[in-house]
Design a protein around this motif. Structure first.
Motif, mmCIF file in Angstrom:
data_model
loop_
_atom_site.group_PDB
_atom_site.id
_atom_site.type_symbol
_atom_site.label_atom_id
_atom_site.label_comp_id
_atom_site.label_asym_id
_atom_site.label_seq_id
_atom_site.Cartn_x
_atom_site.Cartn_y
_atom_site.Cartn_z
ATOM 1 N N ALA A 32 0.888 -1.168 0.000
ATOM 2 C CA ALA A 32 0.000 0.000 0.000
ATOM 3 C C ALA A 32 0.918 1.207 0.000
ATOM 4 O O ALA A 32 1.618 1.466 0.983
ATOM 5 C CB ALA A 32 -0.884 -0.004 1.246
ATOM 6 N N SER A 33 0.965 1.896 -1.128
ATOM 7 C CA SER A 33 1.889 3.033 -1.246
ATOM 8 C C SER A 33 1.205 4.311 -0.796
ATOM 9 O O SER A 33 0.025 4.526 -1.035
ATOM 10 C CB SER A 33 2.352 3.178 -2.690
ATOM 11 O OG SER A 33 3.169 4.328 -2.784
ATOM 12 N N GLN A 34 1.983 5.169 -0.137
ATOM 13 C CA GLN A 34 1.443 6.461 0.305
ATOM 14 C C GLN A 34 2.075 7.595 -0.482
ATOM 15 O O GLN A 34 1.884 8.764 -0.151
ATOM 16 C CB GLN A 34 1.792 6.693 1.773
ATOM 17 C CG GLN A 34 1.581 5.540 2.688
ATOM 18 C CD GLN A 34 2.178 5.815 4.072
ATOM 19 O OE1 GLN A 34 2.779 6.857 4.307
ATOM 20 N NE2 GLN A 34 2.023 4.874 4.975
ATOM 21 N N MET A 35 2.864 7.232 -1.488
ATOM 22 C CA MET A 35 3.675 8.242 -2.169
ATOM 23 C C MET A 35 2.822 9.423 -2.662
ATOM 24 O O MET A 35 3.215 10.576 -2.537
ATOM 25 C CB MET A 35 4.406 7.600 -3.332
ATOM 26 C CG MET A 35 5.733 8.256 -3.624
ATOM 27 S SD MET A 35 6.507 7.512 -5.041
ATOM 28 C CE MET A 35 7.499 6.251 -4.316
ATOM 29 N N HIS A 36 1.635 9.115 -3.191
ATOM 30 C CA HIS A 36 0.782 10.178 -3.722
ATOM 31 C C HIS A 36 0.335 11.147 -2.625
ATOM 32 O O HIS A 36 0.102 12.322 -2.873
ATOM 33 C CB HIS A 36 -0.431 9.566 -4.428
ATOM 34 C CG HIS A 36 -1.248 8.671 -3.541
ATOM 35 N ND1 HIS A 36 -0.809 7.429 -3.112
ATOM 36 C CD2 HIS A 36 -2.459 8.854 -2.969
ATOM 37 C CE1 HIS A 36 -1.730 6.901 -2.331
ATOM 38 N NE2 HIS A 36 -2.735 7.728 -2.223
ATOM 39 N N ILE A 37 0.238 10.630 -1.385
ATOM 40 C CA ILE A 37 -0.197 11.490 -0.278
ATOM 41 C C ILE A 37 0.919 12.467 0.088
ATOM 42 O O ILE A 37 0.687 13.649 0.331
ATOM 43 C CB ILE A 37 -0.578 10.629 0.947
ATOM 44 C CG1 ILE A 37 -1.768 9.738 0.587
ATOM 45 C CG2 ILE A 37 -0.883 11.493 2.154
ATOM 46 C CD1 ILE A 37 -2.033 8.653 1.583
ATOM 47 N N HIS A 38 2.173 11.952 0.097
ATOM 48 C CA HIS A 38 3.298 12.794 0.514
ATOM 49 C C HIS A 38 3.781 13.716 -0.601
ATOM 50 O O HIS A 38 4.414 14.733 -0.327
ATOM 51 C CB HIS A 38 4.447 11.916 1.000
ATOM 52 C CG HIS A 38 4.069 11.046 2.158
ATOM 53 N ND1 HIS A 38 3.876 11.561 3.424
ATOM 54 C CD2 HIS A 38 3.819 9.722 2.246
ATOM 55 C CE1 HIS A 38 3.522 10.568 4.244
ATOM 56 N NE2 HIS A 38 3.490 9.439 3.547
ATOM 57 N N ALA A 39 3.478 13.342 -1.847
ATOM 58 C CA ALA A 39 4.002 14.102 -2.994
ATOM 59 C C ALA A 39 3.641 15.583 -2.894
ATOM 60 O O ALA A 39 4.455 16.452 -3.167
ATOM 61 C CB ALA A 39 3.486 13.507 -4.301
ATOM 62 N N ARG A 40 2.425 15.867 -2.426
ATOM 63 C CA ARG A 40 2.020 17.286 -2.390
ATOM 64 C C ARG A 40 2.747 18.074 -1.305
ATOM 65 O O ARG A 40 2.724 19.300 -1.289
ATOM 66 C CB ARG A 40 0.506 17.413 -2.268
ATOM 67 C CG ARG A 40 -0.066 16.958 -0.962
ATOM 68 C CD ARG A 40 -1.583 16.972 -1.040
ATOM 69 N NE ARG A 40 -2.151 15.831 -0.366
ATOM 70 C CZ ARG A 40 -2.932 15.930 0.698
ATOM 71 N NH1 ARG A 40 -3.241 17.091 1.173
ATOM 72 N NH2 ARG A 40 -3.405 14.838 1.269
#
Ligand code: KG4
Ligand code: ZN
Length: 343
Positions: A32-40
């Motif tokens: 489960a990747s969270q990368m999109h959440i932290h990207a911003r």
């Protein structure tokens, strides 16, 4: 009899679980990747990461077991990243592993994140120690040796920024999205690596240490100078010149480590091992100098649980288990981890 390990990795922004057999075969992996959440936010926000790990850990482990078609009695151990990394994030994985160990009776194996990155080279291959490892990730840049009993020795490392950190910081200076490494790599392909004469720190020094913070500053100055002179910078040229400077140093020091140790196999591990410029240049140097270089597949270079499972299998084979006193450590020198469970 096959040795099967459930592996858990939560050191940063991905909740990952895998089932690995004999340190060589990935039977299943779930993430489960969270990368999109932290990207911003332009980087990982630790508190947000911990919360997401808590939400994802149980379904991710269940998904890995379902995909493998296995249940608890089919497994031999539970491996988990115990450091280094974000403390709150690591604690979620370690706590889950301890709870499962207590409930199932399976022994625990605490895996150092870097040992995991190196062990990625064993998956789907017959690569075995002794070997040298160039670990290049967002948090680490190290040259290590690994002996046949899976014990590491540090030969050199960065004195300041990690190679991946330099990629990410330069990407940020250029206004590129996080994580910057892959984007810089992509743009570098169409740029001129000789457009800017960026520094190659410690290149001519005897030792096996690295330094990348001056390089990042040099890029910053080049961009400031261009802005002051109202010159438009060719982003691809900055990327290509920066990447070449990093690659030149990594290749030179790795070749020097081969010469110094007489070890003829080099494993490149960590997120930056995905870099195409590094792959090309180090492979060419290996051919010229007569050593073997192993790059794990790109998807195993960035953080994943399979690599933790691979390391877990080799550690379990050596009987290197941990008790329920296993703890998570934000900072964890390889030597400390290797010496036994740090408290
Ligand atoms: O190993 P990793 O997934 O996480 C850490 O443990 O740090 O490495 C992530 C790092 C990031 O800094 C990312 O920008 C960098 O690896 N990276 C790359 C490439 N792909 C990922 N750097 C350069 N070129 C790439 N293709
Ligand atoms: Zn990593």
């Amino acid at each position: 009899m096959a040795l099967r390990v459930l592996a858990i990795e939560t050191s940063c922004d991905e909740t990952a679980a895998a089932v690995v057999e004999d340190g060589r075969r990935v039977l299943a992996q779930a993430v489960a990747s969270q990368m999109h959440i932290h990207a911003r936010f332009g980087g990982v926000v630790p508190e947000v990461a911990s919360r997401r790990h808590v939400e994802s850990i149980t379904p991710v482990i269940a998904a890995a077991l379902t995909e493998a078609g296995l249940s608890w009695p089919d497994l031999d151990a539970i491996a988990v990243t115990c450091g280094p990394g974000l403390l709150g994030a690591l604690l979620v994985g370690v706590s889950a592993a301890k709870g499962l160990s207590l409930a199932t009776g399976l022994p625990l194996v605490g895996v150092h994140h870097i040992a995991g990155h190196v062990a990625a080279a064993f998956l789907g291959t017959d690569v075995r120690p002794p070997l040298l490892a160039l670990v290049v990730s967002g948090g680490h840049t190290e040259l290590l040796s690994l002996d046949a009993s899976f014990r590491f020795r540090r030969l050199g490392g960065t004195k300041d920024d990690a190679a991946g950190e330099a990629f990410d910081k330069v990407a940020r200076l250029l206004g590129l999205p996080y994580p910057g490494g892959p984007k810089v790599d992509e743009l570098a392909a169409s740029g001129n690596p000789e457009a800017f004469a960026f520094p190659r720190a410690l290149l001519d020094e005897e030792g096996l240490d690295f330094s990348f913070s001056g390089l990042k500053t040099a890029v910053q100055h080049a961009l400031q100078n261009s802005a002051r002179d109202r010159r438009e910078v060719a982003v691809a040229d900055v990327c290509a010149s920066f990447q070449q400077a990093v690659v030149d140093v990594l290749v030179a020091k790795t070749a020097r480590a081969v010469q110094a140790t007489g070890c003829g196999t080099v494993v490149v591990a960590g997120g930056v091992a995905a870099n195409r410029g590094l792959r090309r240049a180090l492979s060419a140097r290996a051919r010229a100098d007569g050593f073997t270089v192993v790059f794990p597949p790109v998807e195993l270079c960035t953080d994943n649980a399979s690599m933790i499972g691979a390391a877990g299998c080799f550690l379990a084979e050596q009987g290197r288990f941990d008790g329920l006193s296993l703890n998570a450590h934000a900072t964890l020198p390889l030597e400390t981890w290797q010496a036994g469970s740090p408290v």
